[in-house]
Design a protein around this motif. Structure first.
Motif, PDB file in Angstrom:
ATOM      1  N   THR A   1       0.833  -1.206   0.000  1.00 44.88           N
ATOM      2  CA  THR A   1       0.000   0.000   0.000  1.00 44.88           C
ATOM      3  C   THR A   1       0.870   1.260   0.000  1.00 44.88           C
ATOM      4  OG1 THR A   1      -1.476  -1.289   1.364  1.00 44.88           O
ATOM      5  CG2 THR A   1      -2.036   1.018   1.067  1.00 44.88           C
TER       6      THR A   1
ATOM      7  N   VAL B   1      -3.722   2.238  -3.650  1.00 42.23           N
ATOM      8  CA  VAL B   1      -4.453   0.997  -3.885  1.00 42.23           C
ATOM      9  C   VAL B   1      -3.799  -0.139  -3.114  1.00 42.23           C
ATOM     10  CG1 VAL B   1      -5.222  -0.636  -5.654  1.00 42.23           C
ATOM     11  CG2 VAL B   1      -5.042   1.805  -6.200  1.00 42.23           C
ATOM     12  N   ALA B   2      -4.637  -0.975  -2.522  1.00 44.03           N
ATOM     13  CA  ALA B   2      -4.106  -2.168  -1.848  1.00 44.03           C
ATOM     14  C   ALA B   2      -4.026  -3.306  -2.864  1.00 44.03           C
ATOM     15  CB  ALA B   2      -4.994  -2.554  -0.673  1.00 44.03           C
ATOM     16  N   TRP B   3      -2.965  -3.267  -3.695  1.00 47.60           N
ATOM     17  CA  TRP B   3      -2.842  -4.244  -4.786  1.00 47.60           C
ATOM     18  C   TRP B   3      -2.876  -5.671  -4.259  1.00 47.60           C
ATOM     19  CZ3 TRP B   3      -3.328  -1.771  -9.214  1.00 47.60           C
ATOM     20  CH2 TRP B   3      -2.881  -0.443  -9.308  1.00 47.60           C
TER      21      TRP B   3
ATOM     22  N   GLY C   1      -4.120  -6.654  -1.373  1.00 51.34           N
ATOM     23  CA  GLY C   1      -5.253  -6.956  -0.516  1.00 51.34           C
ATOM     24  C   GLY C   1      -6.550  -7.105  -1.296  1.00 51.34           C
ATOM     25  N   ASN C   2      -6.531  -6.688  -2.543  1.00 48.71           N
ATOM     26  CA  ASN C   2      -7.737  -6.734  -3.350  1.00 48.71           C
ATOM     27  C   ASN C   2      -7.797  -8.042  -4.133  1.00 48.71           C
ATOM     28  OD1 ASN C   2      -9.595  -6.469  -5.466  1.00 48.71           O
ATOM     29  ND2 ASN C   2      -9.312  -4.251  -5.568  1.00 48.71           N
TER      30      ASN C   2
ATOM     31  N   ASN D   1      -9.165  -8.855  -6.733  1.00 51.43           N
ATOM     32  CA  ASN D   1      -9.094  -8.751  -8.184  1.00 51.43           C
ATOM     33  C   ASN D   1      -7.683  -8.465  -8.687  1.00 51.43           C
ATOM     34  OD1 ASN D   1     -11.878  -9.106  -8.576  1.00 51.43           O
ATOM     35  ND2 ASN D   1     -12.211  -6.978  -7.940  1.00 51.43           N
ATOM     36  N   THR D   2      -6.881  -7.816  -7.865  1.00 55.29           N
ATOM     37  CA  THR D   2      -5.561  -7.420  -8.354  1.00 55.29           C
ATOM     38  C   THR D   2      -4.427  -8.296  -7.831  1.00 55.29           C
ATOM     39  OG1 THR D   2      -5.428  -5.828  -6.551  1.00 55.29           O
ATOM     40  CG2 THR D   2      -6.144  -4.990  -8.695  1.00 55.29           C
TER      41      THR D   2
END
Lengths: 300, 315
Positions: B154, B166-168, B170-171, B173-174
């Motif tokens: 983050t 963006v929480a790359w 933690g998401n 989708n990412t």
């Protein structure tokens, strides 16, 4: 392999670049170099960034994140990082890693060379089927072997020793056996056949005639074996549970545990350091690496 | 590999004056020496591959657990449980296929594109080649995985560059895409193999096409690509096999999170075998993995007759 059979037309074009004419012209333009160098820089940026960050001060790591040039150059991170954790410094971890990678590489390369000679030059009953078995192991997921191996090794009391990591190497590695075989096949048979006529045994032929000629293949195998062992993670993770036996990979993982302390500077420093042996070998032996991959598709 | 295996014509030793007996003695000697030379591999193969595989197969039908010595035969229960009563298993299969089908085509496409860019004898090219290959030699290491976690964190590098928050990781989708990007970044080995293949294409083909008025795109489509299909095929098989076994990166970077979207097969298997110590169940999983890899490889081999072009210009 360098030896191309004279019947193929490749010989004509070995040194001539093969490409569409329009493409050749385009490759002379400055735009080509800007594009290729620019994209190359993007590729290298994360690694350069890691090294640069390892020399940044505690605050600068966060305030000056993306920069590749530390404002205040410091080696403090390396000093802090080397102290390690749990009373163990990285001296221990590097000693373990060099021991593991060194011993495993020595075993693997020697065994692979001996076995490759057996498969490539001696006609014995059952050779083809055994060779097929060897190639088949290339596709085998380690997961199928690792659980029974673990059960046996743990029953033998070998957890937290290097035996489970090194012992399976005594047979060489299929990739390297195959690569060295290809190399041996490229050596004309006249010499060993002449030696055999003179009553020279297979053992002597291997050590005196074949071994000196396959040095390049052995170097390639040694480099890859060292790389794979150096960055090996799963096997040490399973068998080495005591911190004093940790390899650098395990130590880095424990060191950067998200739930523990997060001195990112120190983590960057130790991560960078762990890549140094890899890059030193890369720079020194690039030719062998490129040849190894191009000819056998090593490191798929 | 498709490279021309050096066709060393075995020059038969003129067996002048050699009797029949001598020949059969020599053959027997060859048998002994052959097995002597391959004995290190043979012993290791039996002890560390063949017997463990058989044991693994047997284990797959038990509820063996290292801590629990009273294990018993459970038949197909493990397999049943995997597909009907273990939603995490299904998630791990999905995540692995998603990863393999996204990462491998992208990696091969980059490898081929860059190989074509670098297929020129100019001196600068060897340093470009080194730059493009460098990520691949360190890509599997824990150091790079740790770095990747920070880059996509983050408060990491990507957010700093993009000015986002963006929480790359933690998401759901990412997160998997951070691992796919890491895989694509390491296109070095297939690139080198493509380069070796491109160098084998006779220059005359392009010259002839050029005279006929074919443009660069047509030349790529009708000469380069067909002649490279054996190499694409080889790369695809190799990448497929290793793709299904991805472990270290997911273990370090995401640990399977968030919501098991990056719980790759090898990672889940490791958790079952060495964290919850359900070695019978994990062995069953290992056999399904073997089956998946074998089926995928077989499909690629089967399909190859439709799209792999073996040049007939060589004899």
């Amino acid at each position: 392999m360098e030896t191309v059979s004279p019947t193929t037309p490749d010989r004509v074009s070995v040194h001539a670049p093969a490409k569409p004419l329009s493409q050749r012209n385009w490759m002379r333009t400055p735009l080509y170099h800007v594009l290729v160098a620019g994209f190359g820089f993007v590729m290298l940026y994360p690694i350069l960034w890691l090294f640069a960050s390892s020399f940044k001060g505690r605050d600068e790591i966060w305030t000056n994140i993306s920069s590749l040039i530390p404002q205040n150059f410091t080696i403090e991170n390396y000093v802090n990082g080397w102290r390690g954790f749990g009373g163990l410094t990285f001296t221990t971890f590097y000693a373990n890693s060099f021991f593991y990678a060194g011993a495993a590489t020595l075993l693997t390369v020697l065994a692979s060379a001996v076995v490759a000679y057996g498969f490539a030059r001696i006609r014995f009953a059952g050779r083809n089927i055994l060779f097929a078995c060897m190639l088949a192991t290339l596709m085998l997921p380690v997961q199928v072997q690792i659980i029974p191996q673990y059960i046996v090794f743990s029953k033998l009391g070998w957890i937290n020793t290097f035996l489970p990591l090194l012992l399976p190497r005594i047979g060489g590695q299929a990739f390297f056996i195959f690569m060295i075989m290809q190399f041996i096949r490229g050596i004309p048979k006249d010499l060993d056949e002449a030696a055999e006529m003179d009553g020279c045994g297979k053992g002597n032929i291997f050590f005196r005639i074949i071994l000196p000629q396959i040095t390049p293949a052995l170097i390639t195998a040694a480099i890859f074996s060292f790389y794979w062992t150096w960055e090996d993670f799963l096997t040490p993770l399973i068998y080495l549970n005591e911190p004093k036996l940790y390899t650098v990979s395990l130590a880095l993982r424990a060191f950067s545990d998200p739930s523990g302390q997060t001195d990112w500077g120190a983590i960057f420093a130790m991560s960078s350091l762990s890549l140094v042996p890899v890059f030193v070998i890369f720079v020194a032996f690039q030719r062998y690496l490129v040849e190894g991959i191009s000819t056998t598709g090593l490191k798929g | 590999m498709t490279e021309a295996v050096p066709t060393v014509v075995s020059q038969a030793v003129p067996a002048k004056g050699r009797g029949h007996k001598q020949k059969s003695k020599r053959r027997r000697n060859d048998n002994v020496m052959g097995y002597l030379f391959i004995s290190p591999w043979l012993i290791a193969f039996l002890a560390f591959t063949l017997i463990p595989i058989i044991a693994s197969f047997v284990l797959a039908f038990t509820n063996y657990d290292v801590l629990n010595p009273t294990w018993k035969w459970v038949g197909l229960q493990n397999f049943e449980r995997m597909f009907t009563a273990d939603p995490r298993y299904i998630k791990s299969v999905k995540a692995t296929f998603y990863y393999v089908f996204a990462a491998i085509p992208l990696r091969l496409a980059f490898a081929l594109a860059v190989a074509m860019l670098l297929n020129t004898p100019r001196r600068m090219v060897s340093s470009y080649r080194a730059a493009y290959y460098a990520p691949s030699i360190v890509g599997g290491s824990v150091a790079v995985a740790v770095m990747w976690r920070q880059i996509f964190g983050t408060d990491g590098l990507i957010n700093a560059i993009l000015g986002t928050n963006v929480a790359w990781l933690g998401n759901p989708n990412t997160a998997i895409w951070t691992l796919i990007i890491l895989a694509v970044w390491q296109f070095g080995s297939p690139m080198l193999i493509f380069l070796a293949g491109l160098k084998q294409i006779p220059r005359e083909f392009y010259e002839a096409a050029g005279i006929d008025g074919a443009n660069g795109w047509q030349q790529f489509w009708h000469i380069t690509l067909p002649l490279l299909t054996p190499i694409i095929f080889f790369n695809l098989v190799m990448q497929l096999i290793s793709g299904f076994m991805v472990f270290t990166q997911a273990f370090i970077i995401t640990g399977g999170a968030p919501l098991d979207t990056t719980l790759f097969y090898a990672l889940y298997l490791y958790q079952r075998a060495f964290v919850s110590l359900q070695m019978g169940y994990a062995s069953a999983m290992a056999w399904i993995l073997l089956a998946i890899v074998a089926i995928m490889t077989a499909l690629v081999f089967r399909s190859s007759s439709y799209w792999v072009f073996y040049g007939s210009q060589e004899e």
